[in-house]
Design an enzyme around this catalytic site. Structure first.
Site, short mmCIF file in Angstrom:
data_model
loop_
_atom_site.label_atom_id
_atom_site.label_comp_id
_atom_site.label_asym_id
_atom_site.label_seq_id
_atom_site.Cartn_x
_atom_site.Cartn_y
_atom_site.Cartn_z
CB SER A 1 29.27 39.83 45.65
OG SER A 1 27.96 40.02 46.19
CG ASP B 1 32.83 40.56 42.13
OD1 ASP B 1 34.03 40.65 41.80
OD2 ASP B 1 32.12 41.55 42.41
CG HIS B 2 35.72 41.26 45.31
ND1 HIS B 2 37.02 41.66 45.43
CD2 HIS B 2 35.13 42.17 44.49
CE1 HIS B 2 37.22 42.76 44.74
NE2 HIS B 2 36.09 43.09 44.14
CG ASP C 1 40.17 40.43 46.72
OD1 ASP C 1 41.41 40.63 46.72
OD2 ASP C 1 39.34 41.32 46.90
CD GLU D 1 41.46 43.49 43.74
OE1 GLU D 1 41.60 44.56 44.36
OE2 GLU D 1 40.36 42.95 43.55
N GLY E 1 35.48 48.00 40.16
CA GLY E 1 35.04 49.34 40.56
C GLY E 1 34.91 50.28 39.38
CB SER F 1 29.75 51.66 38.35
OG SER F 1 29.19 50.36 38.34
CB ILE G 1 29.08 47.29 35.44
CG1 ILE G 1 30.11 47.90 34.48
CG2 ILE G 1 27.90 48.25 35.64
CD1 ILE G 1 29.63 48.06 33.05
CB THR H 1 27.84 51.41 41.59
OG1 THR H 1 28.68 50.91 42.64
CG2 THR H 1 27.16 52.67 42.08
#
Length: 310
Positions: A50, A83-84, A105, A135, A213, A215, A256, A258
């Site tokens: 991230s 990521d993002h 994103d 996304e 999201g 997890s 995954i 969290t």
């Protein structure tokens, strides 16, 4: 073996009706735990970074750690993914800096603006052999720099998804069907809109979809965190049977993060509470790495169904 993109991974996953795990990394122990699990399970794996992790650990350190994982993993297919990514500039930096996959994103922007931004990143990435994820729809929750109020969350529109993919040429699409970031995904009974997912998948045949999201917020780790001084009341994630089902409906990548944090934190809390004299990081980070490895193996075997798929 050098880093790979997700193209071949996703082709095999789609045909085999399973998903590849995309695990967020922040430091050496997390990378080691994930890749050791992938080696034992003979599973392809996506290590994702991230913007927050990149800021915390620095780009160069993460790249070198991933290079070490490659050298230690024989022929294990590893993709390094942003990521993002929230800007063209960040995506460009990661593409130029050795990533083989990036996510742009633009979900916070209006539809046309999201298309324009995504297309710009796709054009730059494809010219350099890098794949792109985007996304459409907004996931609620908090994770690193992502913070979306539940009132602002919107599910992905299937018709828009088709238009978005056609106009941008993006390689995979993260869809919003009810998952959310963080440890508090559902207040009541967990619900994912599988009817919507099926429609999107049918309208985009042979196309890889992504779940963010995702997890499970595994109860054993939440319990252990709380038992050893944590304060994570009422945490709830996505049931594993739902994730397994999604992997058979065109979802080729499941994110995954969290669960990694909880596994690591629960182990560290236990070590330090049980032995207050322990001030050697190796003696509490070592067991944490082992906890991550075990959790990732479980996900690969029992949830993602991607074991022995190399």
């Amino acid at each position: 073996m050098p880093l790979v993109t997700t193209k071949e991974m996703f082709k095999k996953a789609y045909e085999g009706k399973y998903a590849i795990g995309a695990f967020n990394v922040n430091n050496m122990e997390i990378i080691q735990g994930i890749t050791d699990a992938a080696k034992e399970e003979q599973s392809p794996v996506i290590l994702q970074v991230s913007a927050g992790a990149r800021k915390y650990a620095k780009h160069i350190y993460l790249i070198k750690l991933v290079e070490a994982a490659l050298a230690d993993s024989d022929d294990l297919p590893i993709c390094l993914h942003l990521d993002h990514g929230d800007s063209y500039e960040l995506c460009k930096d990661c593409i130029d800096g050795g990533f083989t996959s990036v996510m742009i994103d633009g979900s916070k922007y209006p539809f046309e603006e999201n298309i324009a931004l995504t297309k710009k990143v796709v054009d730059y990435a494809h010219n350099r052999g890098v794949v792109v994820e985007a996304e459409l729809g907004k996931l609620a929750g908090i994770e690193d720099a992502v913070n979306v109020d539940v009132r602002d969350a919107t599910f992905t529109d299937p018709d828009q998804a088709v238009e978005f993919v056609e106009r941008t040429g993006v390689d995979s699409l993260a869809v919003a069907i009810g998952t959310s970031h963080g440890a508090y995904k559902f207040k009541g009974t967990p619900y994912l809109d599988f009817e919507r997912l099926e429609k999107i998948s049918n309208m985009l045949p042979d196309y890889p979809l992504v779940l963010h999201g995702a997890s499970t917020v595994m109860p054993e780790f939440v319990k252990k965190c709380n038992e050893f001084g944590g304060q994570i009341p009422g945490a709830q994630g996505v049931p594993e049977d739902m994730l397994f089902r999604a992997g058979k409906m065109g979802v080729c990548k499941i994110n995954i993060d969290t669960d990694l944090r909880l596994a690591m934190t629960a182990s560290i809390r236990e070590q330090l509470i049980n032995d207050p004299s322990n001030f050697d990081p190796r003696k509490y980070l070592g067991p944490a790495r082992t906890a991550i490895k075990g959790m990732v193996q479980h996900k690969m075997r029992d949830v993602l169904n991607c074991s022995h798929k190399i």
